[in-house]
Design an enzyme around this catalytic site. Structure first.
Site, PDB file in Angstrom:
ATOM      1  N   ARG A  53     -20.758   4.296  -6.251  1.00  0.00           N
ATOM      2  CA  ARG A  53     -19.339   4.621  -6.031  1.00  0.00           C
ATOM      3  C   ARG A  53     -19.246   5.773  -5.035  1.00  0.00           C
ATOM      4  O   ARG A  53     -18.415   5.765  -4.129  1.00  0.00           O
ATOM      5  CB  ARG A  53     -18.621   4.971  -7.335  1.00  0.00           C
ATOM      6  CG  ARG A  53     -17.235   5.572  -7.084  1.00  0.00           C
ATOM      7  CD  ARG A  53     -16.290   5.612  -8.284  1.00  0.00           C
ATOM      8  NE  ARG A  53     -16.924   5.890  -9.542  1.00  0.00           N
ATOM      9  CZ  ARG A  53     -17.442   7.066  -9.919  1.00  0.00           C
ATOM     10  NH1 ARG A  53     -17.400   8.110  -9.101  1.00  0.00           N
ATOM     11  NH2 ARG A  53     -18.020   7.210 -11.102  1.00  0.00           N
ATOM     12  N   TYR A 106       4.841  -3.143   6.922  1.00  0.00           N
ATOM     13  CA  TYR A 106       4.204  -4.212   6.150  1.00  0.00           C
ATOM     14  C   TYR A 106       4.778  -4.190   4.722  1.00  0.00           C
ATOM     15  O   TYR A 106       4.918  -3.111   4.123  1.00  0.00           O
ATOM     16  CB  TYR A 106       2.690  -3.965   6.140  1.00  0.00           C
ATOM     17  CG  TYR A 106       1.942  -4.853   5.196  1.00  0.00           C
ATOM     18  CD1 TYR A 106       1.810  -6.217   5.447  1.00  0.00           C
ATOM     19  CD2 TYR A 106       1.362  -4.335   4.042  1.00  0.00           C
ATOM     20  CE1 TYR A 106       1.128  -7.034   4.565  1.00  0.00           C
ATOM     21  CE2 TYR A 106       0.672  -5.150   3.161  1.00  0.00           C
ATOM     22  CZ  TYR A 106       0.557  -6.496   3.425  1.00  0.00           C
ATOM     23  OH  TYR A 106      -0.118  -7.307   2.553  1.00  0.00           O
ATOM     24  N   ASP A 178      -1.077   2.881  11.058  1.00  0.00           N
ATOM     25  CA  ASP A 178      -1.676   1.645  10.571  1.00  0.00           C
ATOM     26  C   ASP A 178      -1.995   0.814  11.817  1.00  0.00           C
ATOM     27  O   ASP A 178      -1.095   0.281  12.465  1.00  0.00           O
ATOM     28  CB  ASP A 178      -0.685   0.925   9.648  1.00  0.00           C
ATOM     29  CG  ASP A 178      -1.260  -0.364   9.063  1.00  0.00           C
ATOM     30  OD1 ASP A 178      -2.163  -0.957   9.692  1.00  0.00           O
ATOM     31  OD2 ASP A 178      -0.793  -0.784   7.986  1.00  0.00           O
ATOM     32  N   LYS A 203      -8.048  -8.113   8.157  1.00  0.00           N
ATOM     33  CA  LYS A 203      -7.415  -8.822   9.259  1.00  0.00           C
ATOM     34  C   LYS A 203      -8.371  -8.903  10.453  1.00  0.00           C
ATOM     35  O   LYS A 203      -9.413  -9.498  10.339  1.00  0.00           O
ATOM     36  CB  LYS A 203      -6.086  -8.137   9.586  1.00  0.00           C
ATOM     37  CG  LYS A 203      -5.237  -7.796   8.337  1.00  0.00           C
ATOM     38  CD  LYS A 203      -4.714  -9.001   7.582  1.00  0.00           C
ATOM     39  CE  LYS A 203      -4.088  -8.669   6.232  1.00  0.00           C
ATOM     40  NZ  LYS A 203      -3.069  -7.640   6.223  1.00  0.00           N
TER      41      LYS A 203
HETATM   42  C1  PLP Z   1      -2.468  -6.762   5.228  1.00  0.00           C
HETATM   43  C2  PLP Z   1      -1.938  -5.469   5.680  1.00  0.00           C
HETATM   44  C3  PLP Z   1      -2.045  -4.312   4.872  1.00  0.00           C
HETATM   45  C4  PLP Z   1      -2.625  -4.343   3.481  1.00  0.00           C
HETATM   46  O1  PLP Z   1      -3.978  -4.626   3.471  1.00  0.00           O
HETATM   47  P1  PLP Z   1      -4.734  -5.419   2.287  1.00  0.00           P
HETATM   48  O2  PLP Z   1      -6.126  -5.498   2.770  1.00  0.00           O
HETATM   49  O3  PLP Z   1      -4.050  -6.746   2.124  1.00  0.00           O
HETATM   50  O4  PLP Z   1      -4.583  -4.573   1.047  1.00  0.00           O
HETATM   51  C5  PLP Z   1      -1.587  -3.125   5.406  1.00  0.00           C
HETATM   52  N1  PLP Z   1      -1.012  -3.057   6.624  1.00  0.00           N
HETATM   53  C6  PLP Z   1      -0.867  -4.144   7.413  1.00  0.00           C
HETATM   54  C7  PLP Z   1      -0.239  -4.007   8.760  1.00  0.00           C
HETATM   55  C8  PLP Z   1      -1.322  -5.378   6.967  1.00  0.00           C
HETATM   56  O5  PLP Z   1      -1.164  -6.465   7.753  1.00  0.00           O
END
Ligand code: PLP
Length: 382
Positions: A53, A106, A178, A203
């Site tokens: 961890r 998001y 982000d 992503k």
């Molecule tokens: C998918 C996404 C998230 C969240 O991420 P997860 O891996 O699904 O928890 C945050 N910000 C954006 C822009 C996203 O597309």
């Protein structure tokens, strides 16, 4: 390797944190599927590892690579993008604090603020981040963070990172970006003045729709220490196999992004000429309100394309008629996806300030043969 030479993005993506394994010479970091490590006498740690961890060698390789490709000093890998966001929020905010978020954030980020952070006592205001005066007006003495997404999901709005960083810093706040939609290949928020980069590595970074993960990257070493303490204390770390898959994805990030971008440009060009399409949302288009800022801060305009049809029924029909574009949530994988944000990814935003138009279709343009993609979309549009 000569460490004094600043290596290029593609080189870092393939090599940073990934020296051949010292014991076997394995050229790729092994999956250290292990929870604990033998100590040579109490506290005698061989590689600095005591419990997975706190740290795990496969995760360390990923975290080192993430820091290098984002131009930060510390990378941290989490079990999901939202786990990374939650760790960030609870490290930097306390009840009574305030955060500015995008008014088209998001959906999961909005839910984290509305249903978790706000009941805990952290207030937030959704603001159109393209409107600098509105951002300035929303900042209060208690504002700790300005939270930026650029481009946004699913409306592909653009925010000026350098300008917002200056506003945040004037107010004694930090700027969070982000960077999921752009990826570090197309956009380097830390170099533009941001303090923290957030990723859903699920992503583009992972890129193959086979792993869920998240990351934080920071410039400031002391902030990196605090986040690392919280990462261990809160525990939502990336497991070794997930870290390994993500690292494998990063190796091809640059070539994948190049193809995502050129395929998306071809799709946009086709949609522009199609009579059934009412409006196209893509920062590469000169009439997009964020075009100039995007051109200044991004290397290219990305693989995400949204467009509006004449009605909700028509939007739903297109989503259900494509064959190569798979109907599904998520984005950023090698395969093309199509979805109806109003009924799918952003259904939870209905009735909130983040509600999206019902006639909107979102594409994650993949890296298949572009002629096949164009044929599939043209047929589905009818
Ligand atoms: C998918 C996404 C998230 C969240 O991420 P997860 O891996 O699904 O928890 C945050 N910000 C954006 C822009 C996203 O597309």
């Amino acid at each position: 390797m000569d460490k004094d030479v600043q290596q290029g993005f593609e080189t870092l993506a393939i090599h940073a944190g990934q020296e051949p394994d010292p014991t076997t010479g394995a050229v790729v970091p092994p999956i250290y599927q292990v929870s604990t490590y033998k100590q040579d006498g109490i506290g005698g740690l061989r590689g600095g590892y005591e419990y997975s961890r706190s740290a795990n060698p496969t995760r360390t390789a990923l975290e080192t690579c993430l820091a290098e490709i984002e131009g930060g000093t510390r990378g941290l890998a989490f079990a999901s993008g939202l786990a990374a966001e939650d760790a960030l929020l609870r490290t930097l905010c306390k009840p009574g604090d305030h955060v500015v978020i995008p008014n088209d954030a998001y959906g999961g980020t909005y839910r984290l603020f509305a249903k978790v952070a706000e009941p805990w006592g952290v207030a937030f205001d959704p603001v159109p981040l393209g409107d600098v005066a509105a951002v300035r007006a929303a900042v209060r003495p208690e504002t700790r963070l300005i939270w930026v997404e650029t481009p946004t999901n699913p409306l592909l709005g653009i925010a000026d990172i350098a300008t917002l960083a200056a506003i945040a810093h004037d107010a004694g706040a930090l700027l969070v970006v982000d960077n999921t939609f752009a990826s570090p290949y197309l956009q380097q928020p830390l170099a533009l003045g941001a303090d923290i980069v957030v990723h859903s590595t699920t992503k583009y970074i992972g890129g193959h729709s086979d792993v869920v993960g998240g990351a934080l990257v920071v410039k400031d070493a002391e902030l990196g220490e605090r986040l690392t303490f919280h990462q261990n204390a809160m525990g939502a770390v990336a497991g070794p196999f997930d870290a390994w898959l993500t690292l494998r994805g990063i190796k091809t990030l640059a070539v994948r992004m190049d193809r995502h971008c050129t395929n998306a440009e071809a799709v946009v060009e086709m949609l522009t000429r199609h009579p059934a399409v009412r409006q196209i949302l893509y920062p590469g288009l000169p009439d997009h309100p964020g075009h100039e800022v995007a051109a200044k801060q991004m290397k290219a305009f990305g693989g995400m394309v949204s467009f509006r049809m004449a009605s909700e029924e028509e939007a739903v029909r297109v989503c259900e008629r494509t064959e190569l574009f798979t109907l599904g949530e998520s984005l950023g994988g090698v395969e093309s996806l199509i979805e109806h944000p109003g009924r799918m990814t952003h259904a939870s935003a209905a009735g909130s300030p983040l509600e999206v138009p019902a006639d909107l279709v979102r594409l994650s343009v993949g890296i298949e043969d572009v002629d096949d993609l164009l044929r599939d979309l043209t047929r589905a549009l009818g």
